[in-house]
Design an enzyme around this catalytic site. Structure first.
Site, short mmCIF file in Angstrom:
data_model
loop_
_atom_site.label_atom_id
_atom_site.label_comp_id
_atom_site.label_asym_id
_atom_site.label_seq_id
_atom_site.Cartn_x
_atom_site.Cartn_y
_atom_site.Cartn_z
N ASP A 375 -14.40 -18.16 -93.14
CA ASP A 375 -13.92 -16.80 -93.39
C ASP A 375 -15.01 -15.81 -92.99
O ASP A 375 -16.21 -16.04 -93.25
CB ASP A 375 -13.57 -16.61 -94.87
CG ASP A 375 -12.96 -15.24 -95.13
OD1 ASP A 375 -11.82 -15.02 -94.69
OD2 ASP A 375 -13.65 -14.41 -95.74
N GLU A 419 -8.59 -13.34 -90.98
CA GLU A 419 -9.91 -13.65 -90.45
C GLU A 419 -10.34 -15.07 -90.83
O GLU A 419 -11.51 -15.41 -90.66
CB GLU A 419 -10.95 -12.64 -90.96
CG GLU A 419 -11.22 -12.69 -92.45
CD GLU A 419 -10.27 -11.80 -93.26
OE1 GLU A 419 -10.60 -11.49 -94.38
OE2 GLU A 419 -9.21 -11.41 -92.72
#
Length: 517
Positions: A375, A419
């Site tokens: 992440d 993301e």
């Protein structure tokens, strides 16, 4: 689908027929060559046998005369009362044997005692001749065959056969010599049909040429001991046949040779390989040309047949090409459907399918399966500062770095959502997955993408790792995702820009208990 096999079968049939014709003709031609060479080898061997037998018979007859002459000289001597009788005897022997050029008796000092000439030359001495020196220095009582020389009396080329005369006390008493006329041998050898480049020769055992057909005075007395016949073949055996390129004229010949057992002589009869194969070569060209024309005609007819087949199935071929193009387009669309349009990585759907497949394989093989959950740190702030377009470009750069961290064909990199990205590593334990995750983290940090909203001032990522060997009926694929996501949460909570594993989470929970103790 039918066009290629039909064309292939038709082409193969035509090619097979043509190749078979050429192959059969080539085999027949080669077989004829082998037979021709085998027959020529037999002919050369028979010729060598005939020449050897002739040489033996000729020298044996001559040597028999010398043996009787030596016995008479050693018993009766060559005093004046005996001289005329000896001269008449020698003249009689020369008249009886056509190979004899003359018979001579020399005293111990080399002077002429008596010979078969009509008028004996006076004041002649042969003490310097090779045969005289040999008998003077050797007590051997056997026959000695010397190198070719020119006769002092006639100037003709002769071959000498000589024996030693021994005095009653064992001392040297002189030499008896019979000279063989080379013309006698030449006439005999000219009876054989050996072609223009054939050759026959007689040489001494040490390699000195006595006589050769074609006759060449320059070859007489030449030492050929270094040539292949002496250096390579004669050591293997006294009789044999070999293909040898002559060191004298460069002609390659089928050479049959024999070493005489009774006398130190080597006889060779050779036939030119090119002349032996001349008729075979002419026949080969004629037959080969005919077969080539026939094969060409078959090839032309076959090509026309194949063209007709090709035209008749052209429509079907077009349909096949159209279908193949449609299948290729469908494969491309399917690939695009499994690919994330922004990062180029596999999308969530592809990841779910890959996870299910690798999870099942890991259960069957009892192997470890690892997952890295990645992440981007503080990515919302990055969007707020730079906007969505810059955020998309940032995700593309990160996606490339994640994809480059995959080193094996079986590894899968995918965009999990937003993301978040994942890396699926078959047959990998936690330590291996941690190493891959750490390399990816460092690679993204090295991109040096500016991020004022992140405490480091650069774009960084956090990663959670887990790996285990799934057990049937005890584990589900979602467990791997959940534990990796929990590890990612720990990495975020621990300050970001780091990698955490499920094992690390367990160690972190045990740390407060250890402090209380």
């Amino acid at each position: 689908m039918r066009r290629a096999p039909i064309i292939w079968l038709a082409t193969s049939f035509v090619v097979l027929v043509c190749v078979s014709l050429i192959g059969v003709q080539s085999w027949v031609t080669w077989r004829a060559r082998e037979i021709q060479l085998r027959e020529s080898t037999a002919a050369a061997s028979n010729l060598a046998q005939a020449v050897a037998q002739h040489a033996y018979d000729t020298i044996k007859e001559t040597d028999t005369v010398l043996v009787g002459l030596v016995e008479r000289l050693e018993v009766d001597g060559a005093a004046a009362p005996q001289s005329e009788r000896l001269r008449m005897l020698l003249r009689q022997r020369v008249a009886e044997l056509p190979q004899l050029h003359g018979i001579f008796v020399y005293a111990a000092d080399g002077s002429w005692l008596v010979n078969s000439q009509d008028v004996m030359l006076k004041n002649q001495n042969n003490a310097e001749r090779e045969y005289f020196v040999y008998h003077r220095t050797h007590a051997d009582r056997g026959a000695h065959i010397g190198p070719p020389i020119r006769s002092k009396s006639t100037g003709a080329w002769i071959i000498t056969v000589s024996r030693r005369v021994t005095l009653p006390g064992g001392g040297f008493g002189g030499v008896v010599l019979a000279s063989l006329d080379m013309g006698y041998f030449k006439k005999f050898y000219e009876r054989f049909d050996i072609g223009r480049a054939g050759a026959i020769f007689i040489a001494l055992d040490p390699g000195i040429v006595l006589l050769r057909r074609p006759f060449d005075p320059k070859a007489l007395g030449r030492n050929i001991s270094a040539l292949p016949l002496y250096s390579r073949y004669l050591p293997l055996g006294p009789v044999g046949t070999a293909v040898i390129t002559s060191g004298q004229d460069g002609v390659t010949r089928i050479n049959s040779y024999r070493r005489l057992e009774q006398y130190p002589l080597v006889v060779s009869a050779a036939l030119s390989r090119d002349e032996v194969l001349a008729q075979w070569r002419a026949d080969a060209y004629l037959q080969g040309g005919a077969v080539a024309l026939l094969a060409l005609a078959l090839a032309l007819l076959g090509s026309r047949l194949i063209r007709q087949i090709d035209l008749r199935i052209e429509a079907e071929a077009e349909l096949v090409r159209a279908r193949n193009a449609l299948e290729a387009l469908n494969q491309t669309l399917e690939k695009l459907a499994m690919q994330d349009g922004l990062t180029g990585l596999a999308n969530r759907r592809q990841f779910d399918l890959s996870l299910q497949a690798e999870f099942s394989r890991a259960m069957r093989n009892a192997s470890s399966l690892a997952l890295i959950m990645i992440d981007v740190d503080c990515f919302k702030q990055y969007h707020d500062i730079y906007g969505h377009a810059a955020g998309d470009e940032c995700l593309r750069a990160i996606g490339r770095a994640v994809a480059e961290g995959k080193h094996r064909p079986g590894d899968v990199t995918a965009r999990y959502g937003g993301e978040e990205m994942v890396v699926l590593l078959p047959e990998t334990d936690v330590a291996g997955a941690m190493l891959v995750a750490e390399n990816i983290r460092k690679a993204i940090q090295k991109l040096a993408l500016t991020h004022p909203g992140n405490p480091t001032g650069l774009v960084t990522v956090s990663a959670g790792v887990n790996a285990f060997a799934p057990v049937r009926h005890d584990n589900l694929p979602i467990e791997l995702v959940e534990t990796a996501d929990q590890a990612l949460y720990v990495a975020k909570a621990g300050g970001r820009n780091r990698v955490c594993s499920q094992a690390g989470m367990a160690a972190a929970r045990l740390a407060p208990l250890a402090a209380q103790r």
